[in-house]
Design a protein around this motif. Structure first.
Motif, PDB file in Angstrom:
ATOM      1  N   SER A  41     -36.420  81.265  87.887  1.00  0.00           N
ATOM      2  CA  SER A  41     -36.641  79.966  86.988  1.00  0.00           C
ATOM      3  C   SER A  41     -36.304  80.693  85.515  1.00  0.00           C
ATOM      4  O   SER A  41     -35.869  79.966  84.843  1.00  0.00           O
ATOM      5  CB  SER A  41     -38.185  79.972  86.999  1.00  0.00           C
ATOM      6  OG  SER A  41     -38.412  79.062  88.472  1.00  0.00           O
TER       7      SER A  41
ATOM      8  N   THR B 143     -38.299  75.896  92.159  1.00  0.00           N
ATOM      9  CA  THR B 143     -37.906  76.908  92.915  1.00  0.00           C
ATOM     10  C   THR B 143     -38.984  77.945  93.429  1.00  0.00           C
ATOM     11  O   THR B 143     -38.657  78.373  94.863  1.00  0.00           O
ATOM     12  CB  THR B 143     -36.909  77.975  92.059  1.00  0.00           C
ATOM     13  OG1 THR B 143     -38.083  78.602  90.980  1.00  0.00           O
ATOM     14  CG2 THR B 143     -36.072  77.140  91.222  1.00  0.00           C
TER      15      THR B 143
ATOM     16  N   LEU C  91     -38.695  74.602  86.009  1.00  0.00           N
ATOM     17  CA  LEU C  91     -37.867  75.323  87.194  1.00  0.00           C
ATOM     18  C   LEU C  91     -38.838  75.941  88.142  1.00  0.00           C
ATOM     19  O   LEU C  91     -38.407  76.101  89.309  1.00  0.00           O
ATOM     20  CB  LEU C  91     -37.258  76.274  86.374  1.00  0.00           C
ATOM     21  CG  LEU C  91     -35.715  75.670  85.821  1.00  0.00           C
ATOM     22  CD1 LEU C  91     -35.348  76.398  84.600  1.00  0.00           C
ATOM     23  CD2 LEU C  91     -34.858  75.040  86.666  1.00  0.00           C
ATOM     24  N   GLN C  92     -39.906  76.648  87.687  1.00  0.00           N
ATOM     25  CA  GLN C  92     -40.865  77.219  88.521  1.00  0.00           C
ATOM     26  C   GLN C  92     -41.563  76.358  89.774  1.00  0.00           C
ATOM     27  O   GLN C  92     -41.630  76.572  90.796  1.00  0.00           O
ATOM     28  CB  GLN C  92     -41.940  77.840  88.040  1.00  0.00           C
ATOM     29  CG  GLN C  92     -42.888  78.604  88.888  1.00  0.00           C
ATOM     30  CD  GLN C  92     -42.298  79.865  89.622  1.00  0.00           C
ATOM     31  OE1 GLN C  92     -41.226  80.176  89.484  1.00  0.00           O
ATOM     32  NE2 GLN C  92     -42.955  80.069  90.717  1.00  0.00           N
TER      33      GLN C  92
END
Length: 525
Positions: free
Chosen positions: A262, A256, A252-253
């Protein structure tokens, strides 16, 4: 001393956070389908290690790769054997992948001994990935040790090339050479100590503490704290939770570039995976979580997952709105009166239809609370919003027929309202709440910092309306509830309805600068 304050996040409706300093975020490259390398041990039962990482990365839209640090013989009841291949072969795996494939993030799990840890640290120092998440795996869920004694310093050395470390409470205690925390306050202090000493972000996890809540906290090197609340999921199927959470955050990091978002989204996903774990019926011990629960046809999004994803999906529209001349000039007080008058005239026409669509949402709503909410919104459009517009239009008169953007927007809303499900209707009307509230929040902040008398000051002051902020949160909550009740197909249609409305919000704010000059020319003719 840095303290944490709990304030509503403007992006994610339920999380309470305080800001992590920008210098500590190590933001990723924001890749839609990131390439994630997991460096970890293998679990033949499929619940933890490399196998869990691959499932977790894939569940979040990433492309999963793996470099094996160790082979284990284990199942849901425990670990019966560990084999660590030659370190030179691990280095060959890492070099082979890095020589051919761009790495958007690296997740590190089980590293069996100090020699392996040093090899991974040396490789990371050479390659310098944009995102590195270290899950300092030392003890399996079953309680079995997964690393050799005497590896603490080698693991601490790895923090020099790590952006985020995600220890559980026993691992956090080992890293600090302290007793294990038995309260959340002590756990936070230990997290701050580790972060400050090694200049790394720490995800403090409260899963080992007793009680109905399972808090987590993201701690920055300066001691800034973002806390994430969460109820404990009553399940014995917790095998691989640490591996799965850390690989989800890494993925997720890379998408995003925001550690707070995240972690929040990963935590929501993990809650759903734990809730759905029983359906797998794997093993007789601590079973695995259900990594791919969101892909099951019967699965419903947990908590605020659906709205969080909608908000992330409309990031381009949010950015586009704040780049518009109309918004920037309105904030600066330099907006031409004719542009403002056109906006007012079109918005008044839009709200007439919008009130009817809200009334339609009320008629379709499945609960009394939702019926009352949408009916109240419809009435508010008529009594308050249109009245406000009429007052301002008397100051900025403009003969303006319904513009093309207004027509397209209201046609879209009416088509959804009288041809779609309840979920589609609330998703279609949500951007008018949510994006308007976000624009208002920032414009009002600019207005408060304005020196002198702002020509649109009394208009901007209305953006601070607390009732509208609360209504926006309620609209978000009802949209999430509709998504949970709906089928996968209905959720897809809800996404489409929301996306169209979000783009129309951009076009609506852009229209005055694009169309006013044409109107003026037509009136002169």
């Amino acid at each position: 001393m840095t303290t944490s304050t709990l304030v509503p996040s403007p992006l994610l409706p339920s999380v309470t956070v305080s800001a992590v300093p920008a210098a500590s975020t190590h933001a990723g490259t924001r890749v839609k389908h990131p390439r994630i390398l997991s460096i970890a041990g293998s679990d033949p039962s499929g619940g933890a290690g490399i196998q869990a990482d691959i499932k977790s990365i894939s569940a979040h839209g990433g492309y999963a790769m793996a470099a094996i640090t160790a082979l284990t013989a284990q199942n849901t009841q425990g670990v019966v054997g560990i084999h660590v291949p030659p370190v030179s072969f691990l280095t060959s795996q890492l070099d082979a992948v890095a020589a051919d494939i761009t790495l958007d993030a690296v997740k590190i799990g089980m590293l069996g001994n100090a020699e392996v840890m040093k090899a991974v640290g040396d490789w990371l120092a050479r390659v310098a990935p944009a995102v590195v998440v270290l899950d300092p795996v030392m003890i399996a869920t079953s309680g079995d040790a997964l690393v050799e004694d005497g590896t603490r310093q080698a693991l601490l050395d790895l923090l020099k090339v790590t952006h985020l470390v995600t220890p559980n409470l026993p691992e956090l205690a080992v890293l600090l050479n302290l007793p294990e925390a038995t309260s959340w306050s002590v756990a936070l202090e230990q997290g701050k100590a580790l972060a400050a000493e090694h200049g790394v972000m720490v995800l403090v996890k409260g899963g080992h503490l007793p009680g109905p809540q399972c808090p987590d906290a993201l701690v920055g090197p300066d001691g800034a704290v973002n806390e994430f609340e969460g109820a404990r999921i009553n399940t014995a199927n917790t095998h691989g939770t640490g591996c799965s959470l850390s690989s989800a955050v890494a993925t997720l990091q890379a998408q995003t570039g925001d550690w707070v978002e995240s972690v929040h989204r990963a935590k929501l996903w993990l809650a759903g995976a734990l809730e759905a774990a029983e359906a797998l019926q794997v093993g007789s011990g601590a079973g695995p979580i259900n990594h791919l629960h969101a892909l099951w046809g019967s699965a419903a999004p947990a908590d605020q997952t659906f709205s969080s994803e909608l908000w992330a999906d409309c990031a381009p529209q949010r950015a586009a709105i704040f780049d518009l001349d109309f918004i920037q000039e309105l904030a600066a007080g330099t907006l031409h009166p004719s542009h403002f008058a056109y906006y007012l005239a079109q918005d008044a026409q839009y709200l007439t239809t919008y009130s009817r669509v809200l009334a339609r949402a009320s008629s379709l709503a499945p609960t009394e609370a939702e019926q009352k909410f949408w009916a109240g919104g419809a009435q508010n459009c008529i009594d308050v919003e249109l009245g406000l517009h009429r007052d301002w239009l008397s100051k900025y008169p403009l003969e303006s027929p319904q513009g093309p953007v207004t027509k397209h927007y209201v046609d879209h809303l009416q088509a959804v309202a009288f041809g779609g499900s309840y979920g589609e209707v609330v998703a279609a009307v949500l951007p008018c709440y949510w994006l308007y509230a976000e624009v208002g929040r920032l414009l009002h902040a600019d207005y408060l910092g304005f020196e002198g008398e702002h020509p649109y000051g009394t208009w901007l002051a209305t953006y601070a309306d607390e009732d509208f902020a609360r209504a926006t949160q309620q609209a978000i909550s009802f949209t999430d509830a509709a998504a949970r009740r709906g089928s996968p197909l209905e959720r897809l249609k809800m996404r489409e309805a929301f996306a169209y409305s979000a783009q129309y919000e951009v076009d609506f704010f852009a229209a005055p600068h694009l169309l006013v000059e044409g109107l003026a020319g037509a009136s002169r003719d």
